[in-house]
Design an enzyme around this catalytic site. Structure first.
Site, PDB file in Angstrom:
ATOM      1  N   GLY A   9       0.831  -1.194   0.000  1.00  0.00           N
ATOM      2  CA  GLY A   9       0.000   0.000   0.000  1.00  0.00           C
ATOM      3  C   GLY A   9       0.864   1.241   0.000  1.00  0.00           C
ATOM      4  N   GLY A  10       0.222   2.359  -0.182  1.00  0.00           N
ATOM      5  CA  GLY A  10       0.921   3.632  -0.148  1.00  0.00           C
ATOM      6  C   GLY A  10       1.193   4.079   1.282  1.00  0.00           C
ATOM      7  N   ALA A  11       1.793   5.253   1.413  1.00  0.00           N
ATOM      8  CA  ALA A  11       2.072   5.822   2.732  1.00  0.00           C
ATOM      9  C   ALA A  11       0.760   6.056   3.469  1.00  0.00           C
ATOM     10  CB  ALA A  11       2.841   7.133   2.583  1.00  0.00           C
ATOM     11  N   SER A  19      -1.536   4.056   4.385  1.00  0.00           N
ATOM     12  CA  SER A  19      -2.685   3.331   3.834  1.00  0.00           C
ATOM     13  C   SER A  19      -3.261   2.325   4.818  1.00  0.00           C
ATOM     14  CB  SER A  19      -2.284   2.622   2.536  1.00  0.00           C
ATOM     15  OG  SER A  19      -1.283   1.654   2.807  1.00  0.00           O
ATOM     16  N   HIS A  69       5.653   4.605  16.310  1.00  0.00           N
ATOM     17  CA  HIS A  69       5.234   3.259  15.893  1.00  0.00           C
ATOM     18  C   HIS A  69       5.334   2.280  17.059  1.00  0.00           C
ATOM     19  CE1 HIS A  69       4.265   2.826  11.598  1.00  0.00           C
ATOM     20  NE2 HIS A  69       5.025   3.889  11.405  1.00  0.00           N
ATOM     21  N   GLU A 122      15.148  -5.782  15.757  1.00  0.00           N
ATOM     22  CA  GLU A 122      15.541  -4.870  14.688  1.00  0.00           C
ATOM     23  C   GLU A 122      16.541  -5.548  13.766  1.00  0.00           C
ATOM     24  OE1 GLU A 122      16.717  -1.126  16.373  1.00  0.00           O
ATOM     25  OE2 GLU A 122      14.773  -0.858  17.338  1.00  0.00           O
ATOM     26  N   ASP A 152       8.323  -5.459   8.845  1.00  0.00           N
ATOM     27  CA  ASP A 152       7.864  -4.101   8.539  1.00  0.00           C
ATOM     28  C   ASP A 152       9.094  -3.197   8.444  1.00  0.00           C
ATOM     29  OD1 ASP A 152       6.306  -1.872   8.114  1.00  0.00           O
ATOM     30  OD2 ASP A 152       5.172  -2.036   9.963  1.00  0.00           O
TER      31      ASP A 152
END
Length: 189
Positions: A11-13, A15, A57, A72, A94
């Site tokens: 998806g886009g930013a 989204s 986040h 990470e 992610d």
């Protein structure tokens, strides 16, 4: 684990990609108390704004899915997948876009050359093929707009599009997010 249990969420930013991946993790955890879920984060805090995004986040993720562990792996994503895979653990990656950025345009670092990138990409694909965990991968769909003018940007766009195609081929499900709404592209419910 069969790679058909993997999902790619594009998806886009803003989204709703990350939130949807977190909902997949929450559903996984709720279905069986013996299960666990781990987020493999690929972001690097290259500047103050990005560091704030990462912090935000983390806070949001902890509120939505408190039992979601985080590791990470901004560059060594294939190794992280192998290291954290267990049959009763869902892995959430992610995101692939930031991972590719770290590989091809690292802030203050040395970019992989074409052969280095191909080897790193193949290592990811092999890790996904062999993974005993179901994996939910998040990435930005940036190839829907105008062709960029810069050579480096076009090369990045090409590499990301090809990465998406190769990862999608290994996933039983591909979801496109638009304005917070899920659109099934492959293997819908």
């Amino acid at each position: 684990m069969n790679s058909l249990s993997h999902e790619l969420i594009l998806g886009g930013a803003k989204s709703g990609k990350s939130r949807t991946a977190e909902l997949r993790a929450k559903a996984w955890l709720t279905a069986d108390p013996a299960r666990s879920a781990t987020l493999i984060a690929t972001a690097l805090p290259a500047d103050a704004e990005m560091a704030e995004r990462i912090r935000r986040h983390r806070v949001d993720r902890a509120e939505r899915v408190g039992a979601l562990a985080t590791v990470e792996a901004p560059v060594e994503l294939p190794a992280a997948i192998r290291q954290h895979a267990l049959p009763q653990r869902l892995l959430v990656v992610d995101c692939l876009t930031l991972w590719l950025t770290q590989c091809l345009m690292p802030p203050g670092g040395v970019a992989l050359d074409e052969a280095g990138w191909r080897a790193r990409e193949e290592a990811l694909l092999q890790a996904l093929r062999e993974c005993v965990s179901p994996v939910v991968l998040v990435s930005n769909e940036i190839g829907l707009g105008v062709m960029p003018l810069g050579r480096e940007t076009r090369a990045f766009l090409d590499a990301l599009g090809l990465l998406h195609q190769r990862v999608a081929a290994l996933c039983g499900r591909v979801t496109l997010m638009v304005a917070g709404c899920e659109m099934s592209v492959k293997g819908g419910r």
